[in-house]
Design an enzyme around this catalytic site. Structure first.
Site, PDB file in Angstrom:
ATOM      1  N   LYS A 103       4.091 -15.463   3.171  1.00  0.00           N
ATOM      2  CA  LYS A 103       4.336 -16.237   1.944  1.00  0.00           C
ATOM      3  C   LYS A 103       5.850 -16.451   1.870  1.00  0.00           C
ATOM      4  O   LYS A 103       6.525 -16.053   0.906  1.00  0.00           O
ATOM      5  CB  LYS A 103       3.776 -15.472   0.731  1.00  0.00           C
ATOM      6  CG  LYS A 103       3.847 -16.197  -0.589  1.00  0.00           C
ATOM      7  CD  LYS A 103       2.881 -17.355  -0.719  1.00  0.00           C
ATOM      8  CE  LYS A 103       3.101 -18.102  -2.031  1.00  0.00           C
ATOM      9  NZ  LYS A 103       2.336 -19.379  -2.092  1.00  0.00           N
TER      10      LYS A 103
ATOM     11  N   ASP B 298      -1.756 -18.713   1.223  1.00  0.00           N
ATOM     12  CA  ASP B 298      -2.688 -19.501   0.394  1.00  0.00           C
ATOM     13  C   ASP B 298      -3.334 -20.609   1.226  1.00  0.00           C
ATOM     14  O   ASP B 298      -4.541 -20.842   1.162  1.00  0.00           O
ATOM     15  CB  ASP B 298      -2.008 -20.040  -0.881  1.00  0.00           C
ATOM     16  CG  ASP B 298      -0.651 -20.679  -0.626  1.00  0.00           C
ATOM     17  OD1 ASP B 298      -0.155 -20.630   0.520  1.00  0.00           O
ATOM     18  OD2 ASP B 298      -0.067 -21.237  -1.580  1.00  0.00           O
TER      19      ASP B 298
ATOM     20  N   TYR C 135       0.819  -1.211   0.000  1.00  0.00           N
ATOM     21  CA  TYR C 135       0.000   0.000   0.000  1.00  0.00           C
ATOM     22  C   TYR C 135       0.854   1.263   0.000  1.00  0.00           C
ATOM     23  O   TYR C 135       0.450   2.294  -0.523  1.00  0.00           O
ATOM     24  CB  TYR C 135      -0.918   0.029   1.232  1.00  0.00           C
ATOM     25  CG  TYR C 135      -2.163  -0.805   1.110  1.00  0.00           C
ATOM     26  CD1 TYR C 135      -2.075  -2.178   0.898  1.00  0.00           C
ATOM     27  CD2 TYR C 135      -3.419  -0.231   1.211  1.00  0.00           C
ATOM     28  CE1 TYR C 135      -3.229  -2.949   0.804  1.00  0.00           C
ATOM     29  CE2 TYR C 135      -4.581  -0.991   1.114  1.00  0.00           C
ATOM     30  CZ  TYR C 135      -4.476  -2.352   0.911  1.00  0.00           C
ATOM     31  OH  TYR C 135      -5.614  -3.096   0.821  1.00  0.00           O
TER      32      TYR C 135
ATOM     33  N   ASP D 125     -11.892  -9.874   4.075  1.00  0.00           N
ATOM     34  CA  ASP D 125     -13.121  -9.939   3.259  1.00  0.00           C
ATOM     35  C   ASP D 125     -13.604 -11.380   3.194  1.00  0.00           C
ATOM     36  O   ASP D 125     -14.792 -11.660   3.337  1.00  0.00           O
ATOM     37  CB  ASP D 125     -12.861  -9.438   1.824  1.00  0.00           C
ATOM     38  CG  ASP D 125     -13.194  -7.961   1.657  1.00  0.00           C
ATOM     39  OD1 ASP D 125     -13.131  -7.226   2.666  1.00  0.00           O
ATOM     40  OD2 ASP D 125     -13.513  -7.545   0.519  1.00  0.00           O
TER      41      ASP D 125
ATOM     42  N   ASP E 193      -6.008  -7.538   4.071  1.00  0.00           N
ATOM     43  CA  ASP E 193      -7.138  -6.961   3.345  1.00  0.00           C
ATOM     44  C   ASP E 193      -7.967  -8.079   2.720  1.00  0.00           C
ATOM     45  O   ASP E 193      -9.190  -8.123   2.847  1.00  0.00           O
ATOM     46  CB  ASP E 193      -6.615  -6.009   2.261  1.00  0.00           C
ATOM     47  CG  ASP E 193      -7.740  -5.401   1.447  1.00  0.00           C
ATOM     48  OD1 ASP E 193      -8.743  -4.971   2.053  1.00  0.00           O
ATOM     49  OD2 ASP E 193      -7.632  -5.374   0.200  1.00  0.00           O
TER      50      ASP E 193
HETATM   51  C1  IPM Z   1     -10.342  -2.010   3.756  1.00  0.00           C
HETATM   52  C2  IPM Z   1     -10.590  -1.431   2.405  1.00  0.00           C
HETATM   53  C3  IPM Z   1      -9.486  -0.424   2.074  1.00  0.00           C
HETATM   54  C4  IPM Z   1      -8.169  -1.189   2.093  1.00  0.00           C
HETATM   55  C5  IPM Z   1      -9.674   0.317   0.732  1.00  0.00           C
HETATM   56  C6  IPM Z   1     -10.982   1.063   0.683  1.00  0.00           C
HETATM   57  C7  IPM Z   1      -8.520   1.230   0.424  1.00  0.00           C
HETATM   58  O1  IPM Z   1     -10.690  -2.436   1.444  1.00  0.00           O
HETATM   59  O2  IPM Z   1     -10.300  -1.240   4.726  1.00  0.00           O
HETATM   60  O3  IPM Z   1     -10.210  -3.237   3.863  1.00  0.00           O
HETATM   61  O4  IPM Z   1      -7.788  -1.804   1.087  1.00  0.00           O
HETATM   62  O5  IPM Z   1      -7.505  -1.168   3.127  1.00  0.00           O
HETATM   63 MG    MG Z   2     -10.636  -4.407   2.240  1.00  0.00          MG
END
Ligand code: IPM
Ligand code: MG
Length: 362
Positions: free
Chosen positions: A191, A223, A141, A251, A247
């Site tokens: 990794k 993975d 990032y 999710d 990240d």
């Molecule tokens: C999160 C989001 C952010 C990230 C985006 C919106 C930049 O996906 O907080 O997980 O990638 O950190």
């Molecule tokens: Mg995210």
């Protein structure tokens, strides 16, 4: 008590879910006799439209001076031009970096009331209670160089994955400290079979573990971890990992809880400790969901639970935090659901109604 908070609710559904988070916060204030002064400011696309930058300096300053920050979400198709000079997401990254919030805590808890709503079999997700510690101010990032350019052979782009031992050590320590207060098991995800940053990560994690002999450390490749999270998520207690892996894996893990709309997060500049107030930014892990914006549809629970985390970590109000969490449990037990967690026989409600229901039960 009196507290000064900053609210940067951003884009898409951000302001809608943020409003419900504040509603619940004010209900807590009323019941327990606290005053929350909230200063609002723009971030993301809203800030680009108003000021041409995604995080205006006075907003950043305001966030720095606040006891804690509540954030909604940033981004949307309006600002998605890949050739654009600024992006809403830059505002979020600048806020994280500007406040030194290197530790992102993302708890994943399966609500017994939602166990049948997940895409994953109930027997697999039963009892899941894990927390991600995601490194938030390093890695791909922020690494430099980061650019796109033209070469005689065509276009090219580069991102840089870079970590120092210090950056790894401080985040791994957060993982160990949390594990110590939970089930004493830390999984460090990397990794290391391919990436040099991961090899350093694994060495440092192993070195730090000497200070935490009471915590069991295991290393897992990212993975394999993504597979294990679906196959046997109850295996995990605390997971510590670098920014991009965190990240993606968070999710994925939100599906254990049934919806992204259920997962809160805290971004902190240190180890959370009982009796110590540390500043932080609190936000749902979901994005701005532009397709759902303005429809009174979005699930505000992730934001409401983020407010609970704020009370616990930044404001030193654990009892009040618990009151919010209990209120959410109650509303779910009573069968109220937003569209994303709706199932047969339950009562469907909108964003506002869900906020009202939780606030009433605080
Ligand atoms: C999160 C989001 C952010 C990230 C985006 C919106 C930049 O996906 O907080 O997980 O990638 O950190
Ligand atoms: Mg995210």
């Amino acid at each position: 008590m009196q507290f000064n908070l900053a609210a940067v609710l951003g884009d898409g559904v951000g302001p809608e879910v943020g409003r419900e988070g504040i509603k619940v916060l004010q209900a807590v204030g009323k019941k327990y006799g606290h005053v929350f002064n909230i200063q609002h400011g723009p971030i993301g696309g809203a800030a680009i439209d108003a000021t041409s930058v995604p995080l205006p300096l006075d907003v950043l300053k305001n966030c720095k001076n606040a006891d804690a920050v509540l954030l909604g979400a940033v981004g949307g198709p309006k600002w998605d031009n890949p050739l654009g000079k600024v992006r809403p997401e830059d505002g979020l990254l600048a806020l994280r970096k500007g406040l030194g919030l290197f530790a992102n805590l993302r708890p994943v808890k399966v609500f017994p009331t939602l166990i049948d709503g997940s895409n994953i079999k109930p027997e697999i997700i039963k009892g899941v209670d894990l927390v991600f510690v995601r490194e938030l101010t390093g890695g791909l990032y922020f690494g430099r160089p980061k650019k796109q350019w033209r070469t005689p052979g065509g276009r090219r782009a580069v991102d840089t994955m870079s970590y120092s031992d210090k950056e790894i050590e401080r985040i791994v320590r957060v993982g160990f400290e949390l594990a110590r207060r939970r089930r004493r098991k830390l999984t460090s995800v990397d990794k290391a079979n391919v990436l040099e940053t991961s090899r350093l990560w694994r060495q440092v994690a192993t070195e730090v573990s000497a200070d935490y002999k009471d915590v069991e450390l295991d290393h897992m490749l990212v993975d394999a971890c993504s597979m294990r999270l679906i196959q046997n998520p109850a295996y995990f207690d605390v997971i510590v990992t670098e920014n991009t892996f965190g990240d993606i894996l968070t999710d994925e893990s939100s599906m254990l809880a049934g919806s992204m709309g259920m997962l809160p997060s805290a971004s902190l500049a240190g180890v959370p400790q009982e009796g110590v107030k540390i500043p932080g930014v609190y936000e749902p892990i979901h994005g701005s969901a532009p397709k759902r914006a303005g429809l009174n549809m979005a699930n505000p629970i992730a934001t409401i639970l983020s407010v609970a985390m704020m009370l616990r970590y930044s404001l030193g109000l654990p009892k009040e935090a618990q009151a919010i969490e209990d209120a959410v449990d109650k509303v779910l037990e009573e069968g109220y659901r937003t569209y994303d967690i709706m199932s047969e026989g339950k009562t469907k409600v909108g964003t506002k109604e869900m906020g009202d229901l939780v606030a009433e039960r605080v």
